[in-house]
Scaffold this motif. Structure first.
Motif, PDB file in Angstrom:
ATOM      1  N   SER A   1       0.804  -1.079  -0.059  1.00  0.00           N
ATOM      2  CA  SER A   1       0.101   0.177  -0.056  1.00  0.00           C
ATOM      3  C   SER A   1       0.663   1.279   0.102  1.00  0.00           C
ATOM      4  O   SER A   1       2.030   1.433   0.846  1.00  0.00           O
ATOM      5  CB  SER A   1      -0.848  -0.019   1.397  1.00  0.00           C
TER       6      SER A   1
ATOM      7  N   SER B   1      -4.746   5.696  -0.022  1.00  0.00           N
ATOM      8  CA  SER B   1      -3.762   4.993  -0.162  1.00  0.00           C
ATOM      9  C   SER B   1      -4.427   3.997  -1.399  1.00  0.00           C
ATOM     10  O   SER B   1      -5.697   3.833  -1.478  1.00  0.00           O
ATOM     11  CB  SER B   1      -3.289   4.285   0.931  1.00  0.00           C
TER      12      SER B   1
ATOM     13  N   GLN C   1      -3.125   0.237  -3.688  1.00  0.00           N
ATOM     14  CA  GLN C   1      -1.918  -0.780  -3.848  1.00  0.00           C
ATOM     15  C   GLN C   1      -1.787  -1.095  -5.280  1.00  0.00           C
ATOM     16  O   GLN C   1      -2.518  -1.790  -6.049  1.00  0.00           O
ATOM     17  CB  GLN C   1      -2.185  -2.258  -3.393  1.00  0.00           C
TER      18      GLN C   1
END
Length: 308
Positions: A107, A120, A122
């Motif tokens: 992340s 955030s 990923q």
């Protein structure tokens, strides 16, 4: 696509390409397998198990019956890359293989143009591969196709092709090989994004076995489509260690050293690698490699494989 700051993601690639504006899905260039990493990634003319699907699809023809590999690379920070493949021979008709790859840095924070946090996400790259190798006399040729999915904010998908040739000589003590990888349409992130080229690369190398095949030496050159060429070299020494007095049960122990110029732009120790492997007589093997990445940190590579 929202602009993001993910310097860690960019630096994880084994090359220093991102600093120059590298192609999309550059994680496809990360070397696969601890044996290959330990030998400096000079592996195009070495692979003779299921890892050939990633390095040189022509070399799948060298698998005697069946081979499977599973690889895990612990990269800097929280990044990692996993690869797996199986190859099955078809007798005189050649060999087929299937595999998959997954890469992520974990992340990371998304920022807008003003530097404010947007939460955030990923990012990741993934690919599914299938390949075929055809023997041609003593040599072989091979081709593989891959479906690629990449997420960097938005998701992009595409397809690509790898192809290769390998030519054994002198009772397979010398092998010449060449391969081209990641030839295909680029990735387009979002409906309004520009299409970004894939990391196309050509590799050519040779390997040599000495002293009853106990010593393996390999060297190759890599030629990325839009970046500087690099050279790599590796050496492996193997010895059977018996653990019974009758010398009928033992483990093949292999030590590896390698060097690659691809990370020459990094500060600190970047280029050499070291590895160690253990193969049992039933065909199961465990391998480890250590690769420093200069001031970015170090990476660890583990491989479990089986072949008959």
């Amino acid at each position: 696509m929202t602009k993001v700051r993910f310097v860690t993601f960019l630096c994880l690639a084994p090359f220093s390409l991102w600093a120059k504006g590298s192609p999309a899905a550059d994680s496809l260039l990360i070397g696969v397998g601890a044996p290959a990493i330990g030998m400096g990634q000079a592996y195009t003319a070495v692979a003779d198990d299921a890892s050939a699907l990633f390095w040189n699809p022509a070399s799948m023809a060298l698998v005697e019956h069946f081979s499977a590999v599973m690889n895990h690379a612990a990269l800097v920070d929280s990044g990692f890359k996993d690869d797996a493949a199986v190859v099955q021979t078809l007798g005189p008709l050649g060999a087929i293989g299937v595999g998959g790859q997954y890469f992520t840095v974990g992340s990371i924070q998304r920022l807008d143009g003003a530097g404010a946090s947007l939460g955030s996400f990923q990012p990741y790259d993934g690919a599914v591969l299938a390949g075929y190798a055809l023997p041609l006399g003593g040599a072989s040729v091979g081709v593989s196709g891959k479906m690629i999915r990449s997420k960097v904010g938005d998701v992009a998908k595409t397809q690509a092709v790898d192809a290769g040739i390998q030519i054994p000589m002198f009772d397979r003590n010398v092998r010449l090989a060449g391969a081209v990888a990641n030839v295909g349409k680029g990735l387009k992130y979002g409906s309004d994004g520009a299409r970004e080229d894939l990391p196309e690369i050509v590799r050519a190398g040779a390997s040599f076995r000495f002293f009853g095949k106990s010593l393996l030496v390999s060297a190759e050159g890599g030629f990325p489509a839009k970046e500087d060429a690099y050279v790599a070299a590796g050496v492996e020494y193997s010895k059977m260690v018996y653990y019974t007095g009758e010398n009928d049960k033992g483990i093949l122990v292999s030590g590896r050293l390698g060097y690659n110029t691809i990370n020459k732009g990094l500060n600190g120790l970047a280029g050499p690698s070291i590895g160690l492997g253990f193969m049992m007589q039933n065909g199961m093997a465990f391998d480890y490699a250590f690769l420093p990445m200069g001031d970015l940190g170090v990476t660890h590579h583990l491989t479990f494989s089986y072949k008959i």
